[in-house]
Write an enzyme that holds these catalytic residues in place. Structure first.
Site, PDB file in Angstrom:
ATOM      1  CG  LEU A 158      -1.979  -1.062   1.315  1.00 57.15           C
ATOM      2  CD1 LEU A 158      -2.705  -0.982   2.970  1.00 57.15           C
ATOM      3  CD2 LEU A 158      -3.005  -1.221   0.361  1.00 57.15           C
ATOM      4  CG  HIS A 159       2.404   2.911  -3.339  1.00 53.93           C
ATOM      5  ND1 HIS A 159       1.910   1.964  -3.905  1.00 53.93           N
ATOM      6  CD2 HIS A 159       2.590   4.034  -4.288  1.00 53.93           C
ATOM      7  CE1 HIS A 159       1.555   2.479  -5.109  1.00 53.93           C
ATOM      8  NE2 HIS A 159       2.115   3.528  -5.414  1.00 53.93           N
ATOM      9  NE  ARG A 160      -2.044   3.572  -6.683  1.00 51.77           N
ATOM     10  CZ  ARG A 160      -1.297   3.876  -7.504  1.00 51.77           C
ATOM     11  NH1 ARG A 160      -0.907   5.167  -7.976  1.00 51.77           N
ATOM     12  NH2 ARG A 160      -0.874   2.840  -8.394  1.00 51.77           N
ATOM     13  NE  ARG A 167       3.168   8.834  -1.599  1.00 49.43           N
ATOM     14  CZ  ARG A 167       2.927  10.031  -1.585  1.00 49.43           C
ATOM     15  NH1 ARG A 167       2.109  10.886  -0.762  1.00 49.43           N
ATOM     16  NH2 ARG A 167       3.051  10.902  -2.577  1.00 49.43           N
TER      17      ARG A 167
END
Ligand code: UD1
Length: 365
Positions: free
Chosen positions: A205-207, A240
């Site tokens: 997950l990085h959005r 992120r």
């Protein structure tokens, strides 16, 4: 003929690899200059991909690094313009939908240089995603649009792109997957974590929509903790995501002794490790574009934690399903307890996309 191709961020590397390799067959005819914008610069976000995928060293690195979108885009443009002016390529070839894709397209078209876009036409119809803006602008400006699937071509036609610019060539990332799958499987990455085949979940997950907001990241992590009581989780952290977990004060979570090894948080992993984990997992949960396609090819169930996808073929023909924080528990339960379902690999996801692209580029020049 002279081509400048551009890479910037992690998902670009597996797309430029096969293109760059195919161009070697035409080295007498085609001069190829590979430019890395430096959008991703960590060893494990960039250099490791070049090494493991045997992509040749970039000829030029613009070293732009991380900034706000406007600053990053502007810096790439400023640094890329002199490269184009000096080398005067016939084509600038861009891939995917990252800020580097957009920035280099803008520079090239303003200098009157033709642009070819690989992975054109994908649309999430969600303009809150930075990638959607990048895709729309790049496709509006490009001269040649290489699409991975029929839906992508349909989107372009609806936007008024001339049909003769659009070429359905298949999915270039699957070229990389096809040629590296055996080596990736040999890594047995799950075994080195003490996990058995089909007895763990692989998560990425990085959005910004998922990880930049405290409440949404909290809700996701809470769900993952519950899930980890049923099945172990491997969760490599994009920089992120790691930054946000620490910034929101949950850094202790990342200490594996505190979660008794049920969630394996790791540094970003190599391409081979990622493919090995995806192939051997019971389920992938992700917000990445690439993993939606890779799981479809591998026949592994995938839950995409997003309200939409620019890759709908992975749902209609593949193993993907969109989910959200309210329905994820039920969706996970269905997959963990359900029977495997039959899916198809979309047409032209066959490992020969780069060949089709290079052939067309040469033909039209
Ligand atoms: C970018 C792409 C996204 C893609 C993702 C894959 C855009 C708009 N987004 O998002 O489509 O899915 O790459 O990884 O281009 N950072 C590091 N080291 C790095 C790179 C980034 O620490 O090597 C950190 C920095 O704090 C940076 C943040 O990650 O501010 C975000 O990086 P950035 O390149 O701006 O966007 P991504 O979220 O990686």
């Amino acid at each position: 003929m002279k081509i400048i191709s551009v890479v910037g961020a992690r998902p670009n590397f597996m797309k430029i690899g096969p293109f760059s390799e195919e161009l070697l067959q035409y080295r007498e005819q085609v001069e190829h200059i590979l430019v890395h914008t430096g959008q991703h610069y960590d060893q494990n976000m960039s250099e490791d991909f070049f090494n493991s995928l045997k992509i040749r060293e970039p000829d030029i690195n613009l070293n732009v690094g991380s900034e706000s979108h406007a600053q990053q885009t502007a810096q790439i443009m400023q640094c890329f313009e002199p490269v184009c002016i000096e080398h005067k390529p016939d084509w600038v070839v861009v891939v995917g939908d990252v800020n580097s894709t957009l920035a280099c397209t803008l520079v090239a078209v303003k200098l009157g240089i033709k642009v070819a876009h690989i992975e054109a036409g994908l649309r999430s119809f969600d303009r809150s995603m930075p990638e959607e803006i990048n895709r729309l602008v790049t496709d509006a400006l490009a001269d040649l649009l290489f699409t991975p699937s029929v839906d992508a071509g349909d989107n372009l036609l609806k936007e008024g792109v001339a049909p003769e610019k659009i070429h359905l060539v298949g999915n270039i990332m699957i070229d990389t997957l096809v040629s590296n799958l055996d080596q990736a499987l040999d890594r047995l990455t799950h075994k080195s974590l003490g996990l058995k085949e089909k007895e763990f979940v692989y998560i990425t997950l990085h959005r910004p929509n998922n990880v930049d907001n405290r409440d949404s990241l909290y809700a996701i992590l809470k769900q993952l903790k519950r899930l980890s009581e049923a099945i172990p989780i491997v969760f490599p952290l994009h920089p992120r995501t790691r930054h946000r977990i620490k910034e929101f004060g949950w850094g202790k979570l990342l200490d594996s002794s505190s979660n008794k090894q049920k969630i394996f948080f790791t540094e970003p992993i190599s391409y081979y490790d990622s493919i090995c984990l995806a192939a051997n997992s019971k389920l992938v949960i992700t917000d990445s574009g690439g993993l939606q396609e890779e799981t479809t090819y591998l026949g592994v169930p995938c839950l995409t934690l997003r309200p939409n996808t620019e890759r709908p073929i992975t749902i209609s023909q593949g193993t993907n399903k969109l989910t959200d924080i309210e329905s994820i528990e039920a969706d996970i339960h269905t997959i963990l307890n359900g029977r495997p379902f039959k899916t198809e690999v979309p047409p032209l996801w066959d490992g020969h996309t780069a060949k089709r692209i290079v052939k067309k580029l040469i033909e039209v020049t």
